[in-house]
Design an enzyme around this catalytic site. Structure first.
Site, PDB file in Angstrom:
ATOM      1  N   ASP A  89       1.237  -1.105  -0.132  1.00 50.30           N
ATOM      2  CA  ASP A  89      -0.025  -0.079  -0.027  1.00 50.30           C
ATOM      3  C   ASP A  89       0.621   1.363  -0.009  1.00 50.30           C
ATOM      4  O   ASP A  89       1.830   1.423   0.886  1.00 50.30           O
ATOM      5  CB  ASP A  89      -0.856  -0.134   1.252  1.00 50.30           C
ATOM      6  CG  ASP A  89      -2.395   1.325   1.365  1.00 50.30           C
ATOM      7  OD1 ASP A  89      -1.830   1.811   0.948  1.00 50.30           O
ATOM      8  OD2 ASP A  89      -2.863   0.188   1.744  1.00 50.30           O
ATOM      9  N   ARG A 110       0.337   3.848   0.958  1.00 52.80           N
ATOM     10  CA  ARG A 110       0.440   5.493   2.009  1.00 52.80           C
ATOM     11  C   ARG A 110       1.197   4.042   3.079  1.00 52.80           C
ATOM     12  O   ARG A 110       0.481   5.241   5.210  1.00 52.80           O
ATOM     13  CB  ARG A 110      -1.116   4.758   2.563  1.00 52.80           C
ATOM     14  CG  ARG A 110      -2.113   5.595   1.217  1.00 52.80           C
ATOM     15  CD  ARG A 110      -3.436   5.457   1.670  1.00 52.80           C
ATOM     16  NE  ARG A 110      -3.717   4.301   2.247  1.00 52.80           N
ATOM     17  CZ  ARG A 110      -5.269   2.939   2.376  1.00 52.80           C
ATOM     18  NH1 ARG A 110      -5.465   3.988   1.970  1.00 52.80           N
ATOM     19  NH2 ARG A 110      -5.599   2.518   2.122  1.00 52.80           N
ATOM     20  N   HIS A 132      -1.312  -3.131   8.358  1.00 59.50           N
ATOM     21  CA  HIS A 132      -2.394  -1.629   8.931  1.00 59.50           C
ATOM     22  C   HIS A 132      -3.565  -1.780   8.855  1.00 59.50           C
ATOM     23  O   HIS A 132      -3.705  -2.281   7.482  1.00 59.50           O
ATOM     24  CB  HIS A 132      -1.862  -0.710   7.639  1.00 59.50           C
ATOM     25  CG  HIS A 132      -2.055  -0.903   5.766  1.00 59.50           C
ATOM     26  ND1 HIS A 132      -2.915  -0.203   5.507  1.00 59.50           N
ATOM     27  CD2 HIS A 132      -1.862  -2.099   5.076  1.00 59.50           C
ATOM     28  CE1 HIS A 132      -3.454  -0.311   4.184  1.00 59.50           C
ATOM     29  NE2 HIS A 132      -2.731  -1.697   4.165  1.00 59.50           N
ATOM     30  N   CYS A 158      -6.530  -2.274   5.474  1.00 68.13           N
ATOM     31  CA  CYS A 158      -6.294  -2.905   4.976  1.00 68.13           C
ATOM     32  C   CYS A 158      -6.749  -3.338   3.218  1.00 68.13           C
ATOM     33  O   CYS A 158      -7.515  -4.315   3.653  1.00 68.13           O
ATOM     34  CB  CYS A 158      -4.853  -3.720   4.846  1.00 68.13           C
ATOM     35  SG  CYS A 158      -3.625  -4.924   3.625  1.00 68.13           S
TER      36      CYS A 158
HETATM   37 CO    CO Z   1      -2.394  -3.532   2.846  1.00 69.12          CO
END
Ligand code: CO
Length: 197
Positions: free
Chosen positions: A42, A44, A96, A99
């Site tokens: 990801d 982020r 996270h 997700c």
């Molecule tokens: Co993720």
């Protein structure tokens, strides 16, 4: 093409050299990171930035939903190099909240190859179905699944022969489970660190 990225790169390299003239010269000589980060792809969840570490300080492996599948040659190659050659002291499996990979694993929709990649998460869900379905709020249930997935992947890392062999020869390496919050930028340690066999 991508001129803004190349300009960013030049400016970044210049800032590094301005702050520390020998920065890149030192990195060419060796890398000696103490940490292996196994995290989600990801965009982020940028590993180095989250823990404010410079190049050379964090060895990183990222894939969709931060999995450590014991048959995945990519992950295993990273793990072996980190443990046997770099001799990292700490391995962090970092999930996270929010997700998309974890959510996609259990939403029942078909997406193709990634459904197979995410299969281990469906297994984690099945193994914890009662506890998870007792959480009525769906985002909260998925966040709990993110945590359980981290713990499951930690078990894969800690039970891997590379890590078991490292412990057998007295090498110190710990496996940590963290979850990162996109909303606050903060990491939560799940306090399930594994220090030995
Ligand atoms: Co993720």
């Amino acid at each position: 093409m991508l001129d803004h990225l190349k300009a960013n790169n030049r400016a970044w390299a210049q800032r590094k050299v301005s702050a520390d003239a020998g920065f890149f010269k030192r990195l060419v000589g060796q890398q000696a990171p103490e940490y292996l980060w196994i995290g989600c792809s990801d965009s982020r969840v940028p590993a180095n930035e989250i823990v404010d570490l410079d190049p050379g300080e964090l060895f990183v492996h990222r894939n969709v939903a931060n999995l450590a599948p014991p048959q995945d040659a990519n992950y295993l190659s990273v793990l072996q190099f980190a443990v046997d050659v770099l001799k990292v002291k700490h391995i962090m499996v970092v999930g996270h909240y929010g997700c998309g990979g974890v959510a996609a694993a259990v939403d029942g929709k078909r997406r193709g190859l990634v459904d197979h990649w995410l299969h281990p998460i469906r297994e984690v869900y099945q193994e914890n179905r009662q506890a998870l379905e007792a959480i009525t709020d769906l985002p909260a249930r998925l966040d709990r699944l993110c945590e359980l997935n981290v713990i499951r992947q930690m078990r894969n890392v800690a039970s891997d022969v590379f890590v078991q062999d490292a412990w057998a020869r007295g090498q110190e390496v710990s496996v940590h489970g963290w979850v990162y919050s996109l909303a606050t930028g903060l990491v939560t340690d799940l306090n399930v660190t594994i220090h030995g066999p």
